[in-house]
Scaffold this active site. Structure first.
Site, PDB file in Angstrom:
ATOM      1  N   GLU A  26       0.844  -1.202   0.000  1.00 28.02           N
ATOM      2  CA  GLU A  26       0.000   0.000   0.000  1.00 28.02           C
ATOM      3  C   GLU A  26       0.878   1.251   0.000  1.00 28.02           C
ATOM      4  O   GLU A  26       1.996   1.244   0.536  1.00 28.02           O
ATOM      5  CB  GLU A  26      -0.890  -0.014   1.262  1.00 28.02           C
ATOM      6  CG  GLU A  26      -1.775   1.219   1.383  1.00 28.02           C
ATOM      7  CD  GLU A  26      -2.846   1.091   2.472  1.00 28.02           C
ATOM      8  OE1 GLU A  26      -2.810   0.107   3.227  1.00 28.02           O
ATOM      9  OE2 GLU A  26      -3.706   1.995   2.551  1.00 28.02           O
ATOM     10  N   ASN A  71      -6.682   1.427   2.819  1.00 28.34           N
ATOM     11  CA  ASN A  71      -7.442   2.663   2.994  1.00 28.34           C
ATOM     12  C   ASN A  71      -7.057   3.714   1.944  1.00 28.34           C
ATOM     13  O   ASN A  71      -7.872   4.539   1.533  1.00 28.34           O
ATOM     14  CB  ASN A  71      -7.203   3.219   4.398  1.00 28.34           C
ATOM     15  CG  ASN A  71      -7.703   2.272   5.482  1.00 28.34           C
ATOM     16  OD1 ASN A  71      -8.537   1.405   5.231  1.00 28.34           O
ATOM     17  ND2 ASN A  71      -7.197   2.435   6.701  1.00 28.34           N
ATOM     18  N   ASN A 171     -12.244  -1.062  -0.610  1.00 36.10           N
ATOM     19  CA  ASN A 171     -11.486  -1.585   0.523  1.00 36.10           C
ATOM     20  C   ASN A 171     -12.224  -1.268   1.807  1.00 36.10           C
ATOM     21  O   ASN A 171     -12.615  -0.115   2.032  1.00 36.10           O
ATOM     22  CB  ASN A 171     -10.106  -0.919   0.579  1.00 36.10           C
ATOM     23  CG  ASN A 171      -9.317  -1.340   1.804  1.00 36.10           C
ATOM     24  OD1 ASN A 171      -8.857  -2.476   1.889  1.00 36.10           O
ATOM     25  ND2 ASN A 171      -9.192  -0.449   2.790  1.00 36.10           N
ATOM     26  N   GLU A 172     -12.428  -2.266   2.635  1.00 35.53           N
ATOM     27  CA  GLU A 172     -12.998  -2.075   3.975  1.00 35.53           C
ATOM     28  C   GLU A 172     -14.111  -1.031   3.997  1.00 35.53           C
ATOM     29  O   GLU A 172     -14.140  -0.145   4.855  1.00 35.53           O
ATOM     30  CB  GLU A 172     -11.888  -1.738   4.991  1.00 35.53           C
ATOM     31  CG  GLU A 172     -10.883  -2.862   5.102  1.00 35.53           C
ATOM     32  CD  GLU A 172      -9.900  -2.751   6.262  1.00 35.53           C
ATOM     33  OE1 GLU A 172      -9.875  -1.704   6.947  1.00 35.53           O
ATOM     34  OE2 GLU A 172      -9.157  -3.722   6.484  1.00 35.53           O
ATOM     35  N   TYR A 250      -6.903  -8.563  11.568  1.00 38.32           N
ATOM     36  CA  TYR A 250      -5.586  -8.379  12.202  1.00 38.32           C
ATOM     37  C   TYR A 250      -5.702  -8.900  13.623  1.00 38.32           C
ATOM     38  O   TYR A 250      -6.755  -8.755  14.255  1.00 38.32           O
ATOM     39  CB  TYR A 250      -5.187  -6.902  12.205  1.00 38.32           C
ATOM     40  CG  TYR A 250      -4.884  -6.387  10.808  1.00 38.32           C
ATOM     41  CD1 TYR A 250      -3.628  -6.589  10.241  1.00 38.32           C
ATOM     42  CD2 TYR A 250      -5.858  -5.739  10.063  1.00 38.32           C
ATOM     43  CE1 TYR A 250      -3.343  -6.140   8.956  1.00 38.32           C
ATOM     44  CE2 TYR A 250      -5.590  -5.289   8.772  1.00 38.32           C
ATOM     45  CZ  TYR A 250      -4.331  -5.487   8.223  1.00 38.32           C
ATOM     46  OH  TYR A 250      -4.060  -5.050   6.948  1.00 38.32           O
ATOM     47  N   GLU A 304      -6.323  -9.233   3.387  1.00 37.24           N
ATOM     48  CA  GLU A 304      -5.441  -8.580   4.367  1.00 37.24           C
ATOM     49  C   GLU A 304      -5.505  -9.412   5.630  1.00 37.24           C
ATOM     50  O   GLU A 304      -6.612  -9.653   6.145  1.00 37.24           O
ATOM     51  CB  GLU A 304      -5.902  -7.155   4.701  1.00 37.24           C
ATOM     52  CG  GLU A 304      -5.557  -6.128   3.661  1.00 37.24           C
ATOM     53  CD  GLU A 304      -5.892  -4.700   4.118  1.00 37.24           C
ATOM     54  OE1 GLU A 304      -5.758  -4.371   5.326  1.00 37.24           O
ATOM     55  OE2 GLU A 304      -6.305  -3.918   3.241  1.00 37.24           O
TER      56      GLU A 304
HETATM   57  O1  AHR Z   1      -2.825  -2.665   6.155  1.00 35.29           O
HETATM   58  C1  AHR Z   1      -3.066  -1.481   6.843  1.00 35.29           C
HETATM   59  C2  AHR Z   1      -4.512  -1.033   6.775  1.00 35.29           C
HETATM   60  O2  AHR Z   1      -5.290  -1.954   7.474  1.00 35.29           O
HETATM   61  C3  AHR Z   1      -5.151  -1.006   5.404  1.00 35.29           C
HETATM   62  O3  AHR Z   1      -4.933   0.198   4.747  1.00 35.29           O
HETATM   63  C4  AHR Z   1      -6.605  -1.172   5.709  1.00 35.29           C
HETATM   64  O4  AHR Z   1      -7.294  -1.804   4.664  1.00 35.29           O
HETATM   65  C5  AHR Z   1      -6.624  -1.941   7.009  1.00 35.29           C
HETATM   66  O5  AHR Z   1      -7.437  -1.353   7.947  1.00 35.29           O
END
Ligand code: AHR
Length: 500
Positions: A26, A71, A171-172, A250, A304
């Site tokens: 990114e 993001n 994305n998200e 995550y 991700e």
């Molecule tokens: O990988 C870091 C960020 O984590 C990314 O930009 C986003 O998609 C996620 O929240």
């Protein structure tokens, strides 16, 4: 302490899609600038790419790399990043509150992927962008007819189409932090319209729907509506519009991203969390596929995933990993292999500097602890996931009782008659005697063990001490149907056997 792993090499769960070993880059912090791309560096090649980074990334053999966000993509204009570099304009990136110079863009990224032998995967702006912009980007990259956008690509020096196969829409979008957050209905509608024109522009592409990252109560509805709107062919769309349902997560050794603050056992139990997220996603996709009478499978892309809990935006996400994080990365690959029937892509976020296995400085780089399990899986993983049974010692945490101390998966490379068994020993202090038993077939001679370990669970690789955690390779003898090994405490071991 003893454990038994039982394997029938003919009990195949599913073929493995090697896109499970994908990555993500990114425009964020030092991932692109100062990581992948640094024209002023003595390490830079003729395209400004860091040679030392390329060399390390080649060891990971990433089959696919997602780009440019994250993001970031929700405020990105792809046109800013193409054309003569001296004419490109800097813009404010509102996702990470940084200045984006745009000197690295689509063509540089595709070139970087080609050097690595990776497939580029582009995510389009479904935040403050629109479907015309997305469709134009696709035409610029893949178009073959003599259109204005194809002429523009050629004018920029790229005669041949890039043939970008994977495209993500947004994305998200389920996160309020996203530029252009969308409700489930809004995204399902937007996705369908973007997908329609993108598939009409190039029917050969594979599209990923950015379904879930927040895992709040809208999760089920998000997948449901996406599938209701776009998962089947109509006379109007002429194609199924969803090739993958994409999800993110995550994890960390704290309460916010895990089960407890700095507690090894609870951290090792984090596999329960992502097992659950995978099973839940499989369940809703299956339920909807049944309801819609779909005749095709819709796979999952975890596009991700990683450990991320120490540093936030201020630290530009430059997380320094330790041994226990490497074990958590190994458990992710075990989960992806166990779910190989449904998980067909996964992208570690990210690949350089930003929550990444490779950490650079102007004068060199360090391979983080998490690099090593990734490299071992990538080098040894077979083409089929096996249905493994294992039993033995257990551990408990405030949330769970009776969790098996080992976390296990196995793969088979049938033509080479090679069996790989992946074992994470989740005990902090005790070695675990473990037998691997074949219920069919026999071991055929020397086996290899690849062991990732360090002096203690907090061991880290830094520029001062780059080799605290690494891989040790051993050659062992395996014959007959049973093989026994003592697994070191807090270790990851890959056993690779030839079968008779
Ligand atoms: O990988 C870091 C960020 O984590 C990314 O930009 C986003 O998609 C996620 O929240």
């Amino acid at each position: 302490m003893s454990n038994l792993v039982t394997i029938d090499p003919e009990r195949i769960l599913a073929p493995i899609d090697h896109n499970l070993f994908g990555g993500f880059a990114e425009h964020l912090g030092r991932c692109i600038y100062g990581g992948i791309y640094e024209p002023s560096s003595p390490h830079a090649d003729e395209d400004g790419l860091r040679r030392d980074v390329l060399k390390a990334l080649k060891r990971l053999g990433l089959p696919v790399i997602r780009y440019p966000g994250g993001n970031f993509v929700s405020g990105y204009r792809w046109r800013d990043g193409v054309g003569p570099s001296e004419e490109r304009q800097a813009r404010m990136d509102l996702a990470w509150h940084d200045l984006e110079p745009n000197t690295f863009g689509t063509n540089e990224f595709v070139g970087f992927c080609r050097k690595l032998g990776s497939e580029p995967y582009l995510a389009v702006n479904c935040g403050d962008g629109d479907m015309r912009e997305a469709r134009d980007w696709l035409e610029y990259c893949n178009g073959t007819k003599d259109t204005a956008l194809v002429k523009l690509r050629k004018q920029h020096g790229y005669q041949a189409p890039h043939g970008v196969k994977y495209w993500g829409i947004g994305n998200e979008v389920d996160g309020p932090w996203q530029i252009g957050f969308k409700t489930p209905e809004e995204y399902a509608r937007a996705y369908t319209e973007y997908a329609k024109v993108m598939k009409w522009t190039d029917p050969s592409i594979k599209l990923l729907a950015a379904a879930v990252s927040l895992w709040d109560k809208s999760f089920v509805e998000r997948v449901q509506l996406l599938m209701e709107h776009a998962a089947y062919t109509t006379p109007f769309t002429r194609q199924n519009l969803i090739d993958y349902i994409a999800i993110h997560w995550y994890v960390g050794n704290n309460r916010e991203r895990g089960f407890a603050d700095n507690d090894f056992a609870s951290y090792m139990a984090i596999s329960e969390r992502f097992e659950n997220l995978l099973s839940a996603t499989e369940g809703i996709i299956r339920a909807m596929s049944t309801a819609l009478r779909l005749k095709h499978d819709i796979p999952i892309a975890v596009d991700e995933w990683n450990v991320w809990y120490r540093v936030g935006n201020e630290g530009k996400l430059e997380e320094i990993y330790n041994l226990e994080d490497a074990l958590v990365v190994a458990m992710h690959f075990n989960a992806f292999i166990r779910h190989a029937k449904t998980v067909k892509m996964a992208n570690i976020a990210q690949i350089v500097n930003v929550i990444a296995p490779i950490y650079t400085r102007p004068d060199g780089l360090v391979l983080q602890t998490t690099f090593y399990p990734f490299e071992i899986y990538r080098q040894t993983c077979g083409s089929a996931a096996l249905d493994v049974h294992w039993s033995g010692d257990t551990f408990s945490t405030p949330e769970f009782t009776g969790l098996r101390t080992l976390d296990v998966s196995a793969t088979l490379d049938a033509p080479a008659k090679r069996l790989a068994v992946y074992l994470v020993n989740r005990t902090e202090t005790k070695a675990s005697e473990t037998s691997v038993e074949l219920t069919r077939g026999r071991f055929a001679g020397p086996a290899k063990a690849f062991i990732v370990n360090g002096s203690d669970i907090k061991a880290q690789n830094t520029f001062a001490t780059p080799d605290q955690v690494g891989v040790r390779e051993q050659t062992l003898i395996a014959a007959g149907q049973s093989f026994t090994i003592t697994l070191e405490p807090h270790s990851f071991t890959a056993l690779v056997f030839d079968l008779a």
